[in-house]
Design a protein around this motif. Structure first.
Motif, PDB file in Angstrom:
ATOM      1  N   SER A   1       7.502  -1.495  -8.618  1.00  0.00           N
ATOM      2  CA  SER A   1       8.572  -1.251  -7.654  1.00  0.00           C
ATOM      3  C   SER A   1       9.625  -0.277  -8.176  1.00  0.00           C
ATOM      4  O   SER A   1      10.415   0.245  -7.418  1.00  0.00           O
TER       5      SER A   1
ATOM      6  N   ASN B   1       5.437  -4.640   1.343  1.00  0.00           N
ATOM      7  CA  ASN B   1       6.853  -4.994   1.113  1.00  0.00           C
ATOM      8  C   ASN B   1       7.531  -4.039   0.121  1.00  0.00           C
ATOM      9  O   ASN B   1       8.243  -4.469  -0.780  1.00  0.00           O
ATOM     10  N   ASN B   2       7.279  -2.750   0.287  1.00  0.00           N
ATOM     11  CA  ASN B   2       7.883  -1.726  -0.563  1.00  0.00           C
ATOM     12  C   ASN B   2       7.576  -1.905  -2.050  1.00  0.00           C
ATOM     13  O   ASN B   2       8.374  -1.561  -2.911  1.00  0.00           O
ATOM     14  N   GLU B   3       6.404  -2.473  -2.314  1.00  0.00           N
ATOM     15  CA  GLU B   3       5.891  -2.560  -3.677  1.00  0.00           C
ATOM     16  C   GLU B   3       4.446  -2.072  -3.633  1.00  0.00           C
ATOM     17  O   GLU B   3       3.807  -2.128  -2.589  1.00  0.00           O
TER      18      GLU B   3
ATOM     19  N   ARG C   1      -0.009  -1.025  -0.758  1.00  0.00           N
ATOM     20  CA  ARG C   1       1.445  -1.022  -0.632  1.00  0.00           C
ATOM     21  C   ARG C   1       1.831  -2.128   0.341  1.00  0.00           C
ATOM     22  O   ARG C   1       1.287  -2.195   1.444  1.00  0.00           O
TER      23      ARG C   1
ATOM     24  N   LEU D   1       6.842   5.065  -1.665  1.00  0.00           N
ATOM     25  CA  LEU D   1       6.807   3.648  -2.026  1.00  0.00           C
ATOM     26  C   LEU D   1       7.246   2.785  -0.842  1.00  0.00           C
ATOM     27  O   LEU D   1       6.737   1.689  -0.638  1.00  0.00           O
ATOM     28  N   ASN D   2       8.208   3.327  -0.081  1.00  0.00           N
ATOM     29  CA  ASN D   2       8.713   2.558   1.052  1.00  0.00           C
ATOM     30  C   ASN D   2       7.900   2.852   2.306  1.00  0.00           C
ATOM     31  O   ASN D   2       7.718   4.004   2.671  1.00  0.00           O
ATOM     32  N   GLY D   3       7.429   1.805   2.932  1.00  0.00           N
ATOM     33  CA  GLY D   3       6.658   1.999   4.153  1.00  0.00           C
ATOM     34  C   GLY D   3       5.873   0.756   4.472  1.00  0.00           C
ATOM     35  O   GLY D   3       5.912  -0.232   3.739  1.00  0.00           O
ATOM     36  N   GLU D   4       5.166   0.831   5.595  1.00  0.00           N
ATOM     37  CA  GLU D   4       4.419  -0.356   6.035  1.00  0.00           C
ATOM     38  C   GLU D   4       3.161  -0.540   5.188  1.00  0.00           C
ATOM     39  O   GLU D   4       2.827   0.297   4.353  1.00  0.00           O
TER      40      GLU D   4
END
Lengths: 335, 120
Positions: B90, B68-70, B66, B50-53
């Motif tokens: 999220s 802003n981590n959403e 994906r 979920l977290n990433g560019e």
């Protein structure tokens, strides 16, 4: 003596460790997913042996119920052939499905499994159309329960009646999936078909299942309250899933077979908890059609419990539900 | 008469309790680093953190993004667009479905307080 005490202490410690581990580690979940009845299907079994296979078989069972029996869009299903050919040679399973549905329909004059002509006329899913009174009257001639006849092996339709089992199908599917899971030896399971849910046993640590009730005024993921339950079926009917708006009037996908129009009675959603899946699905629609007073009385007849959300965000529920109901959105008012 | 539980026994029991507590906490903290699971027809098509560019994939005409981590369904060729209206995902257990295209996007796992299922 000293040794004995050490042994007691060691056993006590071991019991505590084992209990702690069992308590903390949730049972392994075994899930299978698929699509049927225009909805996502999900089956999860908690712990147990051969549970992956059991979950997959339950999903297949639901797909089969749809494609072989219930679907009115899938060519080859009994319902499709009945609507197209006006009669169908049915197996015992299909005869039972139709009989059960007709029996339930007797409890609610506004509920009919012959609403196909009304659905086509109003075309809710295709953008919507507000028909004239004469068009509605013409369609109403087709919805009466007397337009379907059953004999030992055959189902026959009259007067242009069109069968749609969408108001009960998802709950029926949950029921059949839960039956199959239990037969295969599963002790704990969860089954969802769209917004209909069936649960038995526990998802772990002896807890109940937590079921979120969709916020009728929010997005698809939002819930306004949760229910903590097990060994039951839960279905919801509401005016937010499929509808169209014209001249600031909302026309939803649930029809009153007495008036021939989408239901408009100040209710946003009705959630029903029952011990049978078909019943919970039927009742959620029937209570929505009947409205608060007569609806709650009908639910009581079947020992089912009801949560009603009005358009003004006030929430009404059956007695005894307070213990398992938790409001999570403070903008709603529990009466 | 000696005491039923000696100080040594007490240490063993305390250790067992601490182990239990540690396991309990480990379970609570396991919510770090969520995984997004994209399925087609009930089968896993793609998983990513979920977290990433910024990242985008298209599965059976459903555009999943994906940012802003959403993660959210940016577009779909379906008629009802329920998947797009599901909004941004999220938290563990958040999901969006495109039933017509048989595609689902889900953040794996279940938050401590999130429901096991939804009725609607």
């Amino acid at each position: 003596m000293k040794n004995r005490k050490k042994i007691i202490a060691a056993v006590l410690a071991a019991v505590i460790v084992i209990a702690a581990v069992i308590w903390c580690v949730p049972p392994k979940t075994h899930s299978a997913e698929g699509y049927a009845m225009g909805s996502a299907v999900s089956v999860t079994v908690y712990g147990g042996k051969n549970s992956d296979e059991a979950a997959a078989a339950a999903v297949e069972k639901i797909k089969e119920l749809d494609s072989v029996y219930l679907s009115h869009t899938e060519e080859g299903s009994f319902t499709y052939r009945l609507n197209a050919g006006r009669e169908v040679e049915a197996d015992s399973e299909y005869l039972k499905i139709i009989k059960d549905c007709l029996l339930l329909s007797e409890d609610c004059a506004g509920f009919s499994i012959l609403c196909g002509a009304l659905e086509n006329l109003w075309n809710i899913e295709g953008g919507g159309y507000v028909p004239s009174d004469s068009e509605i009257e013409e369609a109403l001639l087709t919805v009466d329960g007397s337009n379907i006849e059953i004999d030992k092996t055959r189902v026959t339709l009259k007067n242009g009646a069109i069968v749609t089992l969408g108001a009960l199908g998802k709950g029926m599917a949950c029921q059949q999936a839960v039956n199959l899971l239990k037969e295969s030896g599963a002790k704990n399971g969860l089954c969802t078909v769209g917004g209909s849910v069936g649960v038995f046993g526990s998802p772990g640590r002896g807890k109940d299942f937590k079921i979120g009730i969709r916020n009728p005024f929010g997005e698809a993921n939002e819930y306004f309250a949760t229910l903590s339950l097990s060994d039951c079926f839960i279905s919801t009917s509401g005016n937010y899933e499929k509808y169209f708006e014209k001249d600031s009037v909302r026309y939803c996908h649930i029809f009153d077979a007495e008036t021939g129009s989408p239901v408009q009675n100040g209710l946003s959603s009705v959630t029903v908890i029952a011990d049978n899946g078909t019943l919970s699905d039927f009742l959620s629609t029937a209570v929505y059609i009947l409205g608060e007073g007569r609806g709650i009385a009908l639910a009581e007849k079947y020992n089912a419990r009801v949560i009603i959300v009005r358009d003004d965000k006030s929430v009404l529920m059956s007695e005894g539900l307070e213990d398992c109901f938790e409001l999570t959105d403070e903008s709603f008012t529990v009466l | 008469m000696k005491k039923l539980i000696t100080s040594k026994d007490f240490i063993i029991i305390a250790a067992a309790l601490m182990l239990g507590a540690a396991l309990f906490l480990a379970r609570g903290f396991s919510s770090q680093g969520e995984t997004v699971v994209v399925k087609y027809n009930g089968e896993v098509e793609k998983t990513f953190p979920l977290n990433g560019e910024y990242y985008e994939i298209t599965v059976n005409s459903v555009v999943i993004r994906r940012e802003n981590n959403e993660v959210y369904v940016a577009d779909s060729d379906c008629e009802d667009k329920t998947c797009v209206r599901s909004g941004k995902l999220s938290k563990k257990g958040d999901a969006a479905f495109c039933v017509p295209n048989r595609v689902s996007v889900e953040i794996e796992g279940k938050g401590a307080n999130s429901p096991d299922a939804m009725t609607w």
